[in-house]
Design a protein around this motif. Structure first.
Motif, PDB file in Angstrom:
ATOM      1  N   PRO A  56       0.795  -1.226   0.000  1.00 39.15           N
ATOM      2  CA  PRO A  56       0.000   0.000   0.000  1.00 39.15           C
ATOM      3  C   PRO A  56       0.827   1.275   0.000  1.00 39.15           C
ATOM      4  O   PRO A  56       0.293   2.345  -0.287  1.00 39.15           O
ATOM      5  CB  PRO A  56      -0.824  -0.118   1.285  1.00 39.15           C
ATOM      6  CG  PRO A  56      -0.030  -0.988   2.159  1.00 39.15           C
ATOM      7  CD  PRO A  56       0.753  -1.905   1.296  1.00 39.15           C
ATOM      8  N   GLU A  57       2.141   1.159   0.285  1.00 36.38           N
ATOM      9  CA  GLU A  57       2.932   2.388   0.326  1.00 36.38           C
ATOM     10  C   GLU A  57       3.353   2.834  -1.068  1.00 36.38           C
ATOM     11  O   GLU A  57       3.336   4.017  -1.383  1.00 36.38           O
ATOM     12  CB  GLU A  57       4.182   2.166   1.188  1.00 36.38           C
ATOM     13  CG  GLU A  57       3.875   1.926   2.651  1.00 36.38           C
ATOM     14  CD  GLU A  57       3.040   3.052   3.228  1.00 36.38           C
ATOM     15  OE1 GLU A  57       3.339   4.222   2.932  1.00 36.38           O
ATOM     16  OE2 GLU A  57       2.072   2.761   3.955  1.00 36.38           O
ATOM     17  N   ARG A  58       3.734   1.874  -1.933  1.00 37.17           N
ATOM     18  CA  ARG A  58       4.251   2.256  -3.240  1.00 37.17           C
ATOM     19  C   ARG A  58       3.322   1.884  -4.384  1.00 37.17           C
ATOM     20  O   ARG A  58       3.409   2.448  -5.462  1.00 37.17           O
ATOM     21  CB  ARG A  58       5.622   1.618  -3.447  1.00 37.17           C
ATOM     22  CG  ARG A  58       6.618   2.113  -2.411  1.00 37.17           C
ATOM     23  CD  ARG A  58       7.986   1.514  -2.629  1.00 37.17           C
ATOM     24  NE  ARG A  58       8.442   1.759  -3.981  1.00 37.17           N
ATOM     25  CZ  ARG A  58       8.868   0.790  -4.771  1.00 37.17           C
ATOM     26  NH1 ARG A  58       8.901  -0.441  -4.355  1.00 37.17           N
ATOM     27  NH2 ARG A  58       9.268   1.082  -5.984  1.00 37.17           N
TER      28      ARG A  58
ATOM     29  N   VAL B 138       1.373  10.636  -6.670  1.00 36.22           N
ATOM     30  CA  VAL B 138       2.725  10.957  -6.194  1.00 36.22           C
ATOM     31  C   VAL B 138       3.752  10.033  -6.839  1.00 36.22           C
ATOM     32  O   VAL B 138       4.814  10.473  -7.301  1.00 36.22           O
ATOM     33  CB  VAL B 138       2.767  10.866  -4.653  1.00 36.22           C
ATOM     34  CG1 VAL B 138       4.195  10.925  -4.165  1.00 36.22           C
ATOM     35  CG2 VAL B 138       1.970  11.991  -4.047  1.00 36.22           C
ATOM     36  N   GLU B 139       3.434   8.733  -6.914  1.00 36.88           N
ATOM     37  CA  GLU B 139       4.383   7.791  -7.504  1.00 36.88           C
ATOM     38  C   GLU B 139       4.607   8.074  -8.981  1.00 36.88           C
ATOM     39  O   GLU B 139       5.729   7.990  -9.487  1.00 36.88           O
ATOM     40  CB  GLU B 139       3.858   6.362  -7.335  1.00 36.88           C
ATOM     41  CG  GLU B 139       3.937   5.850  -5.933  1.00 36.88           C
ATOM     42  CD  GLU B 139       5.369   5.558  -5.527  1.00 36.88           C
ATOM     43  OE1 GLU B 139       6.103   5.010  -6.360  1.00 36.88           O
ATOM     44  OE2 GLU B 139       5.732   5.879  -4.394  1.00 36.88           O
ATOM     45  N   LEU B 140       3.522   8.439  -9.698  1.00 37.29           N
ATOM     46  CA  LEU B 140       3.668   8.709 -11.126  1.00 37.29           C
ATOM     47  C   LEU B 140       4.553   9.921 -11.369  1.00 37.29           C
ATOM     48  O   LEU B 140       5.274   9.974 -12.362  1.00 37.29           O
ATOM     49  CB  LEU B 140       2.300   8.962 -11.757  1.00 37.29           C
ATOM     50  CG  LEU B 140       1.558   7.769 -12.332  1.00 37.29           C
ATOM     51  CD1 LEU B 140       0.287   8.235 -12.994  1.00 37.29           C
ATOM     52  CD2 LEU B 140       2.393   7.035 -13.331  1.00 37.29           C
ATOM     53  N   MET B 141       4.486  10.885 -10.457  1.00 37.99           N
ATOM     54  CA  MET B 141       5.249  12.109 -10.691  1.00 37.99           C
ATOM     55  C   MET B 141       6.632  12.062 -10.082  1.00 37.99           C
ATOM     56  O   MET B 141       7.419  12.980 -10.298  1.00 37.99           O
ATOM     57  CB  MET B 141       4.492  13.307 -10.126  1.00 37.99           C
ATOM     58  CG  MET B 141       3.416  13.814 -11.030  1.00 37.99           C
ATOM     59  SD  MET B 141       4.107  14.399 -12.563  1.00 37.99           S
ATOM     60  CE  MET B 141       2.941  13.806 -13.723  1.00 37.99           C
ATOM     61  N   THR B 142       6.956  11.046  -9.276  1.00 40.11           N
ATOM     62  CA  THR B 142       8.295  10.999  -8.691  1.00 40.11           C
ATOM     63  C   THR B 142       9.110   9.828  -9.220  1.00 40.11           C
ATOM     64  O   THR B 142       9.987  10.004 -10.067  1.00 40.11           O
ATOM     65  CB  THR B 142       8.204  10.915  -7.165  1.00 40.11           C
ATOM     66  OG1 THR B 142       7.370   9.810  -6.828  1.00 40.11           O
ATOM     67  CG2 THR B 142       7.640  12.167  -6.578  1.00 40.11           C
ATOM     68  N   SER B 143       8.793   8.616  -8.777  1.00 38.63           N
ATOM     69  CA  SER B 143       9.675   7.497  -9.112  1.00 38.63           C
ATOM     70  C   SER B 143       9.322   6.852 -10.448  1.00 38.63           C
ATOM     71  O   SER B 143      10.144   6.151 -11.018  1.00 38.63           O
ATOM     72  CB  SER B 143       9.630   6.445  -8.009  1.00 38.63           C
ATOM     73  OG  SER B 143       8.313   5.967  -7.889  1.00 38.63           O
TER      74      SER B 143
END
Lengths: 103, 173
Positions: A56-58, B138-143
């Motif tokens: 759920p974190e990533r 957030v994940e799409l725009m960072t990692s």
């Protein structure tokens, strides 16, 4: 809240994948084969989401499934354009009858 | 309760898939594919992927399925001919069906055997009930920024390529 074990998702996805595989083998129509390929991509996405539930974190699984959807959309548009060109030239949609590069 | 809903939507998805497999008319198959996509979206929701479920409905049902139905309708043709002097063709495509079903059932048996004999030990926490939209953004725009940009370029290339291929339908004219 009772959660469903991951094996249930995997079995459903395996069944959907095999149905899609059987569809794309048995259909004698280019678009029928595309329908089977779409079902197979969906089955793989179910697997990714079912495993991504434990992250759920990533959310790596869901992000991967999102990219699979994007690639599936691109694939369908190009495949349909090619099918329309083949139909315009050969007047058939049976993959067995399209066996020459040039007519 | 959740298990019952899971079974219902799984049965809906698999029944729609089997209907596509056994139906002769591809238009009916495309509408059954609509049901299958909705069932898969429901399974996403049950697995806690709300954003992905909405994306699935919007992209697959709103885009891909409409394209497929367009394609089916543009490539329909009459199978019957009025020429009475032609021989009747009796198509017996039995070997393809047998091999297709055998492949599907065999692979399904193998996969179920592997899945039931495996012992998954999940490392992470189980997903809570909060929404996944913020994390995905957030994940799409960072990692995952590079795959995101590559996906954008892929979509642009597919758009241009499909438009170029579908244009110029009659090269002699």
């Amino acid at each position: 809240m009772t959660t469903i074990p991951v094996q249930y998702y995997l079995v459903v996805a395996a069944a959907l994948f095999c149905i899609g595989l059987a569809i794309s083998i048995t259909k004698r129509h280019f678009i029928g084969m595309l329908l089977g390929i779409e079902l197979m991509l969906n089955a793989v996405n179910i697997n990714l989401v079912a495993f991504g539930r434990h992250d759920p974190e990533r959310l790596s699984g869901q992000l991967f499934a999102l990219f699979v959807i994007v690639v599936a959309a691109a694939e369908v548009t190009v495949a349909l354009a090619i099918i329309l060109r083949v139909y315009g030239r050969f007047k058939t949609v049976d993959p067995d009858k399209v066996n020459e590069l040039k007519q | 309760m959740e298990a019952i809903i899971f079974y219902i939507f799984s049965a809906l998805t698999l029944a729609a898939g089997l209907f596509i497999l056994f139906s002769k008319n591809l238009i009916y198959g495309a509408f059954a594919l609509f049901l299958a996509f909705l069932g898969v979206a429901a399974l996403y929701v049950l697995a806690g992927a709300d954003f992905l479920a909405v994306s699935q409905i919007m992209i697959y049902v709103g885009g891909i399925l409409v394209l497929l139905i367009f394609g089916i309708m543009l490539t329909q043709k009459k199978e019957k001919s009025d020429d009475s002097t032609r021989h009747n063709r009796v198509e017996v495509p039995i070997t393809r069906k047998i091999w297709g079903y055998l492949t599907g059932i065999g692979l399904f048996g193998l996969l179920v055997k592997v899945i039931l004999s495996s012992n998954f030990r999940m490392a992470g926490e189980e997903m809570s009930t909060k929404s996944t939209i913020k994390t995905i953004g957030v994940e799409l725009m960072t990692s995952h920024l590079l795959p995101f940009e590559i996906a954008a370029i892929l979509l642009l290339v597919a758009l241009i390529g499909a438009a170029y291929l579908a244009l110029n339908r009659n090269p002699t004219a």
